[in-house]
Design a protein around this motif. Structure first.
Motif, PDB file in Angstrom:
ATOM      1  N   ILE A  58      -6.705  61.896  34.833  1.00 30.64           N
ATOM      2  CA  ILE A  58      -5.504  63.018  36.502  1.00 30.64           C
ATOM      3  C   ILE A  58      -4.343  62.521  37.052  1.00 30.64           C
ATOM      4  CG2 ILE A  58      -6.682  63.196  38.549  1.00 30.64           C
ATOM      5  CD1 ILE A  58      -9.115  64.436  37.001  1.00 30.64           C
ATOM      6  N   MET A  59      -3.534  63.638  37.762  1.00 36.43           N
ATOM      7  CA  MET A  59      -2.291  63.375  38.165  1.00 36.43           C
ATOM      8  C   MET A  59      -2.318  64.698  39.550  1.00 36.43           C
ATOM      9  SD  MET A  59      -0.459  64.105  34.202  1.00 36.43           S
ATOM     10  CE  MET A  59      -0.705  62.262  32.919  1.00 36.43           C
ATOM     11  N   ASP A  60      -2.045  64.091  40.222  1.00 37.87           N
ATOM     12  CA  ASP A  60      -0.998  64.341  41.259  1.00 37.87           C
ATOM     13  C   ASP A  60      -0.035  65.502  41.284  1.00 37.87           C
ATOM     14  OD1 ASP A  60       1.249  63.382  41.418  1.00 37.87           O
ATOM     15  OD2 ASP A  60       0.339  61.904  43.463  1.00 37.87           O
ATOM     16  N   VAL A  61       0.966  66.579  41.818  1.00 45.56           N
ATOM     17  CA  VAL A  61       1.394  67.103  41.357  1.00 45.56           C
ATOM     18  C   VAL A  61       2.681  66.872  41.022  1.00 45.56           C
ATOM     19  CG1 VAL A  61       1.891  68.012  43.357  1.00 45.56           C
ATOM     20  CG2 VAL A  61       2.505  69.386  41.469  1.00 45.56           C
ATOM     21  N   ASN A  62       3.192  65.768  41.700  1.00 45.13           N
ATOM     22  CA  ASN A  62       4.298  65.232  41.056  1.00 45.13           C
ATOM     23  C   ASN A  62       4.204  63.907  39.691  1.00 45.13           C
ATOM     24  OD1 ASN A  62       5.519  66.058  43.576  1.00 45.13           O
ATOM     25  ND2 ASN A  62       4.528  63.926  44.859  1.00 45.13           N
ATOM     26  N   LYS A  63       3.015  63.798  39.413  1.00 42.63           N
ATOM     27  CA  LYS A  63       3.026  62.790  38.386  1.00 42.63           C
ATOM     28  C   LYS A  63       2.704  63.769  37.237  1.00 42.63           C
ATOM     29  CE  LYS A  63       0.423  59.405  36.240  1.00 42.63           C
ATOM     30  NZ  LYS A  63      -1.017  58.070  36.020  1.00 42.63           N
ATOM     31  N   PHE A  64       2.424  64.497  37.413  1.00 39.33           N
ATOM     32  CA  PHE A  64       2.369  66.054  36.766  1.00 39.33           C
ATOM     33  C   PHE A  64       3.060  66.478  36.021  1.00 39.33           C
ATOM     34  CE2 PHE A  64       1.414  70.766  35.235  1.00 39.33           C
ATOM     35  CZ  PHE A  64       0.838  69.815  33.370  1.00 39.33           C
ATOM     36  N   GLN A  65       4.515  66.414  37.241  1.00 39.12           N
ATOM     37  CA  GLN A  65       5.744  67.349  37.090  1.00 39.12           C
ATOM     38  C   GLN A  65       6.148  65.958  36.375  1.00 39.12           C
ATOM     39  OE1 GLN A  65       6.533  68.266  40.956  1.00 39.12           O
ATOM     40  NE2 GLN A  65       7.108  70.195  40.254  1.00 39.12           N
ATOM     41  N   ASP A  66       6.627  65.550  36.474  1.00 34.70           N
ATOM     42  CA  ASP A  66       7.623  64.304  35.352  1.00 34.70           C
ATOM     43  C   ASP A  66       6.900  64.242  34.341  1.00 34.70           C
ATOM     44  OD1 ASP A  66       8.688  63.477  37.917  1.00 34.70           O
ATOM     45  OD2 ASP A  66       7.430  61.282  38.587  1.00 34.70           O
ATOM     46  N   TYR A  67       5.577  64.430  33.947  1.00 36.57           N
ATOM     47  CA  TYR A  67       4.810  64.589  32.985  1.00 36.57           C
ATOM     48  C   TYR A  67       5.381  65.797  31.512  1.00 36.57           C
ATOM     49  CZ  TYR A  67       1.091  65.572  29.242  1.00 36.57           C
ATOM     50  OH  TYR A  67       0.962  65.417  27.756  1.00 36.57           O
ATOM     51  N   ILE A  68       5.963  66.884  32.602  1.00 38.39           N
ATOM     52  CA  ILE A  68       5.897  67.536  31.680  1.00 38.39           C
ATOM     53  C   ILE A  68       7.501  67.451  31.478  1.00 38.39           C
ATOM     54  CG2 ILE A  68       6.723  70.824  32.048  1.00 38.39           C
ATOM     55  CD1 ILE A  68       3.601  70.045  31.195  1.00 38.39           C
ATOM     56  N   LYS A  69       8.203  67.244  32.179  1.00 42.66           N
ATOM     57  CA  LYS A  69       9.794  66.657  32.186  1.00 42.66           C
ATOM     58  C   LYS A  69      10.215  66.265  31.115  1.00 42.66           C
ATOM     59  CE  LYS A  69      11.534  67.681  36.812  1.00 42.66           C
ATOM     60  NZ  LYS A  69      11.829  66.999  37.929  1.00 42.66           N
TER      61      LYS A  69
END
Length: 72
Positions: A58-69
């Protein structure tokens, strides 16, 4: 293959993340049923929408945006 689940309340950030996933042609499952995502958010100490599960993490939106980048 990654299993990505986007938990969304259709808020502006939720829509933005959904758009990014679609633009990058990343397959995901959308869960917009609060009876499903609210208990999961509470259980994982998530206090804002959206949040995402990637292969069970589970990731919050900030962690997920880093993951996508960094996904490449």
């Amino acid at each position: 293959m990654e299993e990505i689940i986007l938990y969304s309340s259709a808020c502006p950030k939720c829509i933005m993340i959904e758009k990014i996933l679609n633009e990058k042609k990343i397959e995901f499952t959308l869960v917009d049923d609060e009876d499903i995502y609210l208990p999961l958010a509470e259980q994982n100490h998530i206090d804002s929408m959206p949040f995402v599960s990637v292969n069970g993490e589970i990731m919050d939106v900030n962690k997920f945006q880093d993951y996508i980048k960094n996904r490449g």
